[in-house]
Scaffold this active site. Structure first.
Site, mmCIF file in Angstrom:
data_model
loop_
_atom_site.group_PDB
_atom_site.id
_atom_site.type_symbol
_atom_site.label_atom_id
_atom_site.label_comp_id
_atom_site.label_asym_id
_atom_site.label_seq_id
_atom_site.Cartn_x
_atom_site.Cartn_y
_atom_site.Cartn_z
ATOM 1 N N GLY A 50 -21.013 -66.368 -36.469
ATOM 2 C CA GLY A 50 -19.636 -66.670 -36.028
ATOM 3 C C GLY A 50 -19.254 -66.066 -35.102
ATOM 4 O O GLY A 50 -19.863 -65.144 -34.202
ATOM 5 N N GLU A 121 -30.997 -60.482 -35.268
ATOM 6 C CA GLU A 121 -31.979 -61.129 -36.307
ATOM 7 C C GLU A 121 -31.498 -62.281 -36.902
ATOM 8 O O GLU A 121 -30.328 -62.275 -37.430
ATOM 9 C CB GLU A 121 -32.205 -59.997 -37.367
ATOM 10 C CG GLU A 121 -33.566 -60.017 -38.095
ATOM 11 C CD GLU A 121 -33.725 -59.046 -39.007
ATOM 12 O OE1 GLU A 121 -34.808 -58.998 -39.967
ATOM 13 O OE2 GLU A 121 -33.441 -57.975 -38.762
#
Lengths: 227, 227
Positions: A50, A121
């Site tokens: 986000g 990641e």
DNA sequence: ATAGTTTAGTGTATTTAATACACAAACTAT
DNA sequence: ATAGTTTGTGTATTAAATACACTAAACTAT
């Protein structure tokens, strides 16, 4: 979209973020992209990718930016739909955030170059085997899967998950994965071909030790709702 | 619902408002409550009632507050559903606002005490004869009406528009107004009674110079989706 | 080349749901 | 008592969803 009384410019107000739920089919499972958080709250937990919404971009721009920055996927190439907006008061942090969630359907091969420098990641998880998630993201994913499951029944959005050319059996498999149910081949084909949304490409798929399959494509990629 | 990189607390970010679309049936029409704006932009235009979201309230709280402050209606008494979140860059004002729209279904008699001191001018308009509206509110209303029209077909939300006890013909009329179509009486009754969501109250409606009608109520007011 | 394996491709009968349609019953007003 | 109005009911027809099994076409192993 509105300006009103009771709020002068410098009163504190909530921040706005956009989260994206990127779905794809891989390994015969419905999967979603999650990132591992690098800071508190929920440091080390997996979460939806986000971004904060800037002053000079629309919500859609922000969703597009989240997609691009996190996965390298261009928005024109995928199906994107606003899911819901979450604005509960958070128990786990003092920050006050309103989150607009978008969900994205992409076929797996468009998604594969998932490497991007800005991201720490990133991983694909089966929606049936999610790790522990930050915030209310588990609930958000459930809501998105429910929407996908129902909308696939009365729209052509499955095209977002399929490659350009595909076999009817690929399409059926996609439905079966999402609906988590076995479908009857003859009835499925009758229904899909009856919708007149597909056309044969005119090529055959010559893979595997068996009769080759016709390949089909969607006549139009515009989203269509039926029923 | 999330906290992320790239945003420190005092960077400027969009404000959040909640607008409410309050629908009711009156005078055999589907109507919506609008307020007349007292300041620019769009001073003097009709607009959806809305409020800024405060730091200490959820989106639902804000919607509830908008309802209460504008119309005196309590949220427990109505059907309320999040419609959509609008976050385009505004052409008409420098302010940057993200608006979460909620729609509300209320039966007319619950709505009648519309007088409230905090509001300047408030009126019911038929959705088919709207005045010129502020911002993108015309589009928002269209979207809400579309949603209502489709959702009434596969859910029990019509109960939000009906009184506690009602005749099947009242219910049918409500469907006809919303769908803008004449329905067959026998088929309508067969369908609705077949859903097993209604029970006869055991009273008759003795109004008008004709055979009296049975009154029905919904067994449960929980929202139910069927199909 | 032949047999074995695998997926593709096809039609019909049955069940269920949606639609079309008309008249008697119960009340009021006159 | 009669006229006027809305309520309440059943059946036949059409359309859609479901259940179900075999042949076709490719490849592989022999």
């Amino acid at each position: 979209m509105r300006k009103n009384n009771t709020n002068s410019a410098n009163v504190e107000h909530p921040e706005v973020t956009v989260d994206v739920l990127i779905f794809t089919i891989s390994d015969n499972k419905l999967k979603i992209i999650l990132t591992k958080r690098g800071k508190d709250p929920f440091k080390g937990y997996w979460a939806l990718p986000g971004v904060f919404v800037n002053m000079n971009e629309s919500l859609l721009d922000a969703a597009s930016r989240a997609l691009k920055e996190k996965t390298g996927v261009e928005i024109e190439k995928v199906y994107l739909e606003q899911l819901y907006t979450f604005g509960e008061l958070s128990k786990n942090s003092k920050s006050r955030v309103v989150t607009v969630a978008y969900f994205v359907l992409s076929n797996n091969y468009k998604l594969t170059p998932i490497k991007s420098p800005s991201v720490r990641e990133l991983n694909l998880f089966s929606v049936n085997r999610l790790p522990e998630l930050a915030f209310n993201h588990k609930m958000i994913i459930k809501k998105a899967v429910d929407r996908l499951r129902s909308k696939i029944e009365y729209s052509n959005i499955v095209l977002g998950l399929l490659p350009e050319k595909f076999r009817l059996s690929d399409m059926q498999k996609t439905y079966e994965i999402i609906l988590n149910a076995k479908l009857d081949k003859r009835n499925f084909r009758k229904k899909m071909l009856g919708l007149k949304l597909l056309q044969p490409v005119g090529e055959k798929d010559l893979q595997g030790a068996h009769r080759p399959a016709m390949l089909y494509r969607f006549i139009s990629k515009k989203t269509i709702l039926f029923d």
